[in-house]
Design an enzyme around this catalytic site. Structure first.
Site, short mmCIF file in Angstrom:
data_model
loop_
_atom_site.label_atom_id
_atom_site.label_comp_id
_atom_site.label_asym_id
_atom_site.label_seq_id
_atom_site.Cartn_x
_atom_site.Cartn_y
_atom_site.Cartn_z
N GLU A 99 3.01 -6.82 7.54
CA GLU A 99 2.02 -5.96 8.20
C GLU A 99 2.15 -5.97 9.72
O GLU A 99 1.98 -4.93 10.37
CB GLU A 99 0.60 -6.41 7.80
CG GLU A 99 0.17 -5.98 6.40
CD GLU A 99 0.66 -6.90 5.30
OE1 GLU A 99 0.25 -6.70 4.14
OE2 GLU A 99 1.45 -7.82 5.58
N GLY A 138 0.59 -5.83 0.34
CA GLY A 138 -0.46 -5.98 -0.66
C GLY A 138 0.02 -6.60 -1.95
O GLY A 138 -0.73 -7.30 -2.63
N GLU A 143 -0.21 -10.12 -1.36
CA GLU A 143 -1.62 -10.52 -1.39
C GLU A 143 -2.10 -10.68 -2.83
O GLU A 143 -2.92 -11.56 -3.13
CB GLU A 143 -2.47 -9.50 -0.64
CG GLU A 143 -2.17 -9.43 0.86
CD GLU A 143 -3.31 -8.92 1.69
OE1 GLU A 143 -4.33 -9.62 1.80
OE2 GLU A 143 -3.18 -7.80 2.22
N ALA A 193 0.83 -1.21 0.00
CA ALA A 193 0.00 0.00 0.00
C ALA A 193 0.86 1.26 0.00
O ALA A 193 2.01 1.25 0.44
CB ALA A 193 -0.91 0.00 1.22
#
Length: 276
Positions: A148, A125, A128, A80
């Protein structure tokens, strides 16, 4: 990678996108290159929305069968945009992520397959994204992590329930709870990625070509069969759902008949664009 030697013609023009480049390295193949190298290809709110439109356009475009995502520079995607995230944390109205998730891929269902060509850093991310891609190729220098927990946040874009199904509970726990960096070679040994290749984009294009040579209908329906089992449905229930919902669509199309007929006539099949 070989130069582009064809001119794509689309039923509808691709949507505009600011922080990525769209190219077409071979017939029926879309290559999306994240293009914020100074920000390690971190994705902000506008980027999520734009990528959602791109992948939806790919699914609807008859001239495309397979997508590839990679990054420019030394990162695939570092996650992010933390500067934007910090600003949103102070705002009373943060912009929501699309239902398709981070990069419009971490929770994407979609119709057509997407291959991740991981060229470098793949954190947060970005990791992900690749966990929910259909196939993943990585360069020897690529690295993977879910850091994270080191920032007091959680990988909430869909990776954790999917990760445990891909690499098992112990390794999923290791990634999620330690936040440590996993090198490409180890990621391949774990089954997180398909393989490590020196020319990662060229390797992804070669893989995409193998897919694009096949019946687009059969590719879509086969992908659904795998997804049903992977997403937590029991084998027998998954088979029933798949046969009831997707196999009739395959039977109703032209490509199944064409494939069988081409085999009997000992010729290369002439596939039609999927209408599924």
């Amino acid at each position: 990678m070989a130069p582009i030697n064809w001119t794509p013609k689309f039923a509808k023009n691709p949507p505009p996108i600011k922080d990525a480049e769209l190219s077409y390295p071979s017939p029926n193949i879309l290559l999306v290159t994240l293009n914020r190298p100074k920000a390690l290809n971190s994705i902000n709110s506008n980027g999520h929305a734009e990528l959602h439109d791109v992948w939806q356009w790919m699914d609807e475009e008859p001239g495309l069968s397979v997508g590839i995502i990679t990054g420019k520079g030394r990162a695939f995607c570092a996650g992010a945009d933390l500067k934007e995230w910090d600003t949103q944390n102070k705002s009373s109205s943060p912009r929501p992520m699309p239902a398709s998730g981070f990069g419009a891929l971490s929770r994407r269902t979609g119709l057509k397959p997407v291959i991740a060509a991981v060229n470098g850093i793949c954190f947060g991310g970005g990791c992900e994204i690749i966990i929910n891609c259909d196939m993943v190729l990585a360069s020897p220098t690529a690295t993977f992590a879910l850091p994270e927990v080191k920032r007091g946040v959680v990988a909430i874009a869909g990776a954790l329930p999917r990760l445990v199904r891909t690499i098992g509970r112990p390794r999923a726990m290791e990634m999620a709870l330690t936040g440590r960096v996993v090198p490409a070679k180890e990621a391949a040994e774990w089954g997180l990625i398909n393989k490590v290749v020196d020319d990662v984009v060229g390797g992804a294009v070669a893989m995409a070509k193998l897919i694009a040579e096949n019946s687009p209908d059969a590719v879509i329906v086969s992908r659904e069969g795998v997804k049903i089992g992977w997403e937590g449905v029991g084998a027998e229930e998954g088979t029933r759902l798949w046969q009831e919902l997707w196999y009739p669509r395959l039977l109703a199309g032209d490509n199944m008949r064409e494939g069988v007929n081409a085999f009997v006539e000992k010729r290369k099949p002439k596939w039609k664009a999927s209408k599924l």
